[in-house]
Design an enzyme around this catalytic site. Structure first.
Site, PDB file in Angstrom:
ATOM      1  CG  ASP A   1      30.965  44.196  31.955  1.00 10.99           C
ATOM      2  OD1 ASP A   1      30.831  43.421  32.922  1.00 10.99           O
ATOM      3  OD2 ASP A   1      30.711  45.419  32.022  1.00 10.99           O
TER       4      ASP A   1
ATOM      5  CG  HIS B   1      30.857  34.493  36.392  1.00 11.28           C
ATOM      6  ND1 HIS B   1      31.026  35.692  35.729  1.00 11.28           N
ATOM      7  CD2 HIS B   1      30.546  34.824  37.685  1.00 11.28           C
ATOM      8  CE1 HIS B   1      30.825  36.699  36.579  1.00 11.28           C
ATOM      9  NE2 HIS B   1      30.524  36.193  37.768  1.00 11.28           N
TER      10      HIS B   1
ATOM     11  CG  LEU C   1      44.637  33.572  19.153  1.00 13.24           C
ATOM     12  CD1 LEU C   1      44.323  34.724  18.206  1.00 13.24           C
ATOM     13  CD2 LEU C   1      43.336  33.095  19.822  1.00 13.24           C
TER      14      LEU C   1
HETATM   15  C1  IPE Z   1      35.710  44.708  34.131  1.00 16.53           C
HETATM   16  O1  IPE Z   1      34.389  44.389  34.349  1.00 16.53           O
HETATM   17  C2  IPE Z   1      36.584  43.574  34.552  1.00 16.53           C
HETATM   18  C3  IPE Z   1      36.434  42.339  33.768  1.00 16.53           C
HETATM   19  C4  IPE Z   1      35.692  42.188  32.706  1.00 16.53           C
HETATM   20  C5  IPE Z   1      37.181  41.222  34.253  1.00 16.53           C
HETATM   21  P1  IPE Z   1      33.633  44.811  35.692  1.00 16.53           P
HETATM   22  O2  IPE Z   1      32.228  44.416  35.488  1.00 16.53           O
HETATM   23  O3  IPE Z   1      34.327  44.257  36.868  1.00 16.53           O
HETATM   24  O4  IPE Z   1      33.834  46.373  35.660  1.00 16.53           O
HETATM   25  P2  IPE Z   1      33.054  47.501  36.452  1.00 16.53           P
HETATM   26  O5  IPE Z   1      33.147  47.149  37.898  1.00 16.53           O
HETATM   27  O6  IPE Z   1      31.651  47.456  35.951  1.00 16.53           O
HETATM   28  O7  IPE Z   1      33.752  48.761  36.085  1.00 16.53           O
HETATM   29  C1  IPE Z   2      32.125  40.000  33.520  1.00 23.81           C
HETATM   30  O1  IPE Z   2      30.790  39.914  33.897  1.00 23.81           O
HETATM   31  C2  IPE Z   2      32.987  38.934  34.172  1.00 23.81           C
HETATM   32  C3  IPE Z   2      33.835  39.404  35.274  1.00 23.81           C
HETATM   33  C4  IPE Z   2      34.044  40.633  35.618  1.00 23.81           C
HETATM   34  C5  IPE Z   2      34.491  38.379  36.065  1.00 23.81           C
HETATM   35  P1  IPE Z   2      30.246  40.618  35.215  1.00 23.81           P
HETATM   36  O2  IPE Z   2      30.400  39.665  36.348  1.00 23.81           O
HETATM   37  O3  IPE Z   2      30.893  41.922  35.414  1.00 23.81           O
HETATM   38  O4  IPE Z   2      28.716  40.779  34.883  1.00 23.81           O
HETATM   39  P2  IPE Z   2      27.838  42.078  35.141  1.00 23.81           P
HETATM   40  O5  IPE Z   2      28.573  43.223  34.526  1.00 23.81           O
HETATM   41  O6  IPE Z   2      27.688  42.220  36.609  1.00 23.81           O
HETATM   42  O7  IPE Z   2      26.560  41.782  34.444  1.00 23.81           O
HETATM   43 MG    MG Z   3      30.498  43.838  34.906  1.00 25.68          MG
END
Ligand code: IPE
Ligand code: IPE
Ligand code: MG
Length: 237
Positions: free
Chosen positions: A12, A29, A123
């Site tokens: 995240d 990303h 892995l």
């Molecule tokens: C969880 O992260 C999903 C992934 C890492 C793919 P999000 O950033 O989408 O989660 P929320 O919305 O903050 O709970």
């Molecule tokens: C995690 O990073 C990747 C995905 C959920 C695809 P985020 O896109 O959730 O990044 P933040 O949490 O908004 O910073």
């Molecule tokens: Mg996120």
């Protein structure tokens, strides 16, 4: 140091990391996907046998169309790279989640990735894409009920082990350690059944900046905990 057999990661913070650098979310990303390649190799070198990462949740479709489109483009690229990496590094890749909502070419690529790597012995790498724990459980219950309706199974035969076998993670031991990067303290619909006794580790470090030193910190913390019920499970258990 005890190395956890199975580490699950909620990667995240890509968006916030990019924003902090004055860059668009998609840059985060792209860098996040590159970092995943690096951490995969590091994890294997450290002795981790199973790595399960959350790439896209069933809720992530609610993001803007631009971001979803960019993520899907990135997954296409990532899947292709992963086919090569799996071959070079002997990685066995499995996909968790419901691929049916993904574009046909991405589904084909993912199938190619899992098929071409299924005999590999390095892995065990699980990618959760269009994954949600509730959705996984509902899909499992649907198949289980169908087997009961078809007379293949009696409701009284349903045990925890049998039910686990209907999940996307069938044959994969439960995670020993869960890591969530970037400061949020929630599961976001990730592996709720499988994480029942997993140790949780949260770090403020956003995913694109997460290094093998950060992974070590998580493993050190894991070692300082007293685990309940079972600890490391083997694949056959
Ligand atoms: C969880 O992260 C999903 C992934 C890492 C793919 P999000 O950033 O989408 O989660 P929320 O919305 O903050 O709970
Ligand atoms: C995690 O990073 C990747 C995905 C959920 C695809 P985020 O896109 O959730 O990044 P933040 O949490 O908004 O910073
Ligand atoms: Mg996120």
């Amino acid at each position: 140091m005890v190395i956890p057999q199975h580490v699950a990661i909620i990667l995240d913070g890509n968006g916030r990391w990019a924003k902090s650098k004055g860059m668009p979310r998609n840059y985060g990303h792209v860098k996040g996907a590159q970092n995943l390649e690096v951490i995969c190799e590091d994890a294997w070198k450290m002795g981790i046998k199973y790595l399960t990462v959350y790439l896209f949740s069933t809720e992530n479709w609610k993001r803007s169309k631009d971001e979803v489109d960019a993520l899907m483009r990135l997954f296409r690229q990532y899947t292709k790279t992963c086919i090569r990496t799996a071959r070079d590094n002997n990685m066995k890749v499995r996909v968790l989640g419901d691929p049916s909502a993904l574009a046909q070419d991405l589904q084909d690529s993912l199938r190619n990735l899992t098929e071409s790597s299924k005999e590999n012995t390095g892995l065990n790498f699980q990618i959760a894409i269009n994954y949600g724990s509730r959705d996984e459980i509902v899909r499992a219950v649907r198949r289980l009920s169908q087997d009961c309706a078809d007379g293949k199974l009696e409701p009284a035969q349903i045990t925890e082990e049998l039910f686990s076998g209907y999940l996307d993670t069938a044959q994969i031991p439960d995670p020993d350690l869960l890591i969530r990067t970037s400061g949020e303290l929630r599961l976001s619909n990730y592996l709720m059944w499988q994480l029942a006794y997993t140790e949780f580790y949260f770090t403020e470090v956003p995913w694109p900046a997460f290094t093998k030193e950060d992974l070590w910190k998580a493993i050190e913390k894991y070692n300082s905990r007293e685990r309940r019920y079972g600890g490391v499970k083997t694949e056959s258990q």
